[in-house]
Design a protein around this motif. Structure first.
Motif, PDB file in Angstrom:
ATOM      1  N   SER A   1       0.255  -1.300  -0.161  1.00 24.19           N
ATOM      2  CA  SER A   1       0.109   0.172  -0.254  1.00 24.19           C
ATOM      3  C   SER A   1       1.382   1.500  -0.009  1.00 24.19           C
ATOM      4  N   GLU A   2       2.295   1.146   0.651  1.00 28.77           N
ATOM      5  CA  GLU A   2       3.230   2.885   0.932  1.00 28.77           C
ATOM      6  C   GLU A   2       3.350   2.572  -0.781  1.00 28.77           C
TER       7      GLU A   2
ATOM      8  N   ALA B   1       0.428   3.941  -2.993  1.00 32.85           N
ATOM      9  CA  ALA B   1       0.295   5.482  -2.489  1.00 32.85           C
ATOM     10  C   ALA B   1       1.703   5.929  -2.925  1.00 32.85           C
ATOM     11  N   THR B   2       2.591   6.421  -3.132  1.00 28.25           N
ATOM     12  CA  THR B   2       3.677   6.857  -3.323  1.00 28.25           C
ATOM     13  C   THR B   2       3.103   7.578  -5.171  1.00 28.25           C
TER      14      THR B   2
ATOM     15  N   ASN C   1      -1.722   9.617   1.247  1.00 28.23           N
ATOM     16  CA  ASN C   1      -1.353   8.196   2.242  1.00 28.23           C
ATOM     17  C   ASN C   1      -1.379   7.370   1.875  1.00 28.23           C
ATOM     18  N   SER C   2      -0.877   6.326   2.544  1.00 28.68           N
ATOM     19  CA  SER C   2      -1.189   4.706   2.533  1.00 28.68           C
ATOM     20  C   SER C   2      -2.347   4.461   3.077  1.00 28.68           C
TER      21      SER C   2
ATOM     22  N   ARG D   1      -5.406   2.037   1.797  1.00 28.43           N
ATOM     23  CA  ARG D   1      -5.841   1.415   2.028  1.00 28.43           C
ATOM     24  C   ARG D   1      -7.578   1.119   2.295  1.00 28.43           C
TER      25      ARG D   1
END
Lengths: 229, 229
Positions: free
Chosen positions: A41-42, A45-46, A51-52, A56
């Motif tokens: 997710s990180e 998200a990037t 933001n993660s 999510r």
DNA sequence: AGGAGTTTGTGAACGTGAGAACAAAATGGG
DNA sequence: CCCATTTTGTTCTCACGTTCACAAACTCCT
């Protein structure tokens, strides 16, 4: 009245989430294109610029498509989002108003690759009708109904001058179009059940100008005030 | 650090309000053009496509520019909003990427009439440089710094393909541009203090598609379900 | 001058969205 | 087989935005 099939438990996706799904879809496509098969997710998200935690949470509205400790399968998630948005098949679209912007829209390849197919270009002006734009011949605005029925069009794009926008919208609604993307710098009113989204270039610039002015004023105030009240 | 001049008491305008101010400005201009000199919040709200309570609350953040029992003076309110947004003078703007969309933007007269002046068109491609678009000669992207310094440009528009967007943005930021309007279908990352707004045509269509699909599914479910659980 | 009628500006209630924080579930190594 | 590690899905809290409802304030008519 609002009872649904069977498997969808609480299938109410917040509007803010809906607006971000296409961004995730694009980010996933970019990841897939660079050969990445799995992502956290990180990572996603990037790539999507959020933001993660938010990512999510957004994805959790669709279902549970990730694997804890591992992440998301890029292709699988991409398909799920595409399905949720409804772009696994192409949507037929008509564009009304073939001026500068209409030309650009007709030529924009991104529509085709992202789930849309321009089935007709329409304009009211005699001088434009008959011209070929992006390989499609511009037809008279009067043909709208015929085209909409033939291709079962649900989405219309307005790229006319502001004065014509409401008339075009009314006509579209009368014929059965239920989603409108409006590029004309005018507010169009539509009945319940019809969705309108507007894209206004100068409004976006004006919003930037507001913040820009504040930055300038802040700097000026800081310079002259020195911080004291 | 955040102390200001004198008269502004609690000058914090919510972002949602800022985004609507340009709409009010346009509606007021339309009213003024049709000879109306005074309007109520109800009139203006209708013209702007919002409800009147929201309009009044938005305007209350700017100050108290109406008269109870009467309404708002159209010209006066228009000036106040224009001043608040910062479009009483023109902002110089550069457009980078003169493809289909860049052409349309360069030709868009709405910029000029709403507080912006296109001071340069830039493109990296040799084949485009030197062409005259909307009466302005396209210059090489390398000239960006020179142009920005000469005209004190704070706002840049990106109309390049997605792959070039981040590079262009980085270059803009390095040179001192602090507001970017991004038409490229890509997320651009910028440092703190730089504002980016994005306009993405296919994202807007995808959002419409989502709702369109729901309408279709709802109708289908209603037809087959018959309303029973 | 006074009262009836309008319309603004705002306080308070409500709903939606964002972010932190953590429990649940998966993997992999010993 | 068990434990450490990773990463998701979700709960809880807070901030933001919208809408209602009404007091304050202005005009106009008598």
């Amino acid at each position: 009245m609002t009872t649904r099939s069977s498997t969808d438990a609480a299938r109410v996706i917040p509007e803010a989430t809906v607006a971000r799904l296409p961004v995730y879809l694009r980010a996933l496509t970019a990841l897939a294109d660079s050969g990445i098969r799995t992502c956290s997710s990180e990572d996603l998200a990037t790539a999507a610029g959020v933001n993660s935690a938010k990512l999510r949470k957004d994805l959790s509205y669709l279902g549970s498509y990730g694997t804890r400790g591992v992440g998301y399968d890029v292709d699988y998630l991409r398909y799920q989002i595409a399905r949720e948005i409804g772009v696994t098949q192409d949507w037929p679209v008509v564009i009304v108003g073939i001026g500068n912007l209409g030309h650009a829209l007709a030529n924009y390849s991104g529509f085709r690759s992202r789930g849309f197919r321009v089935v007709a270009l329409l304009d009211a002006a005699e001088s434009v009708v008959g011209q070929s734009v992006a390989g499609v011949v511009v037809r008279p605005f009067d043909h709208l109904e015929e085209i909409v029925r033939e291709h079962d069009v649900a989405i219309g794009v307005i790229a006319t001058p502001a004065v014509a926008a409401q008339d075009v919208a009314d006509r579209m609604v009368a014929i059965g179009i239920t989603s409108i993307l409006n590029f004309a710098p005018a507010v169009v009113a539509v009945p319940e059940g019809v969705d309108v989204r507007k894209v206004d270039l100068s409004i976006e610039l004006q919003i930037l100008a507001y913040h820009e002015q504040r930055k300038a004023n802040g700097a000026e105030a800081a310079a002259t005030d020195g911080g004291a009240a």
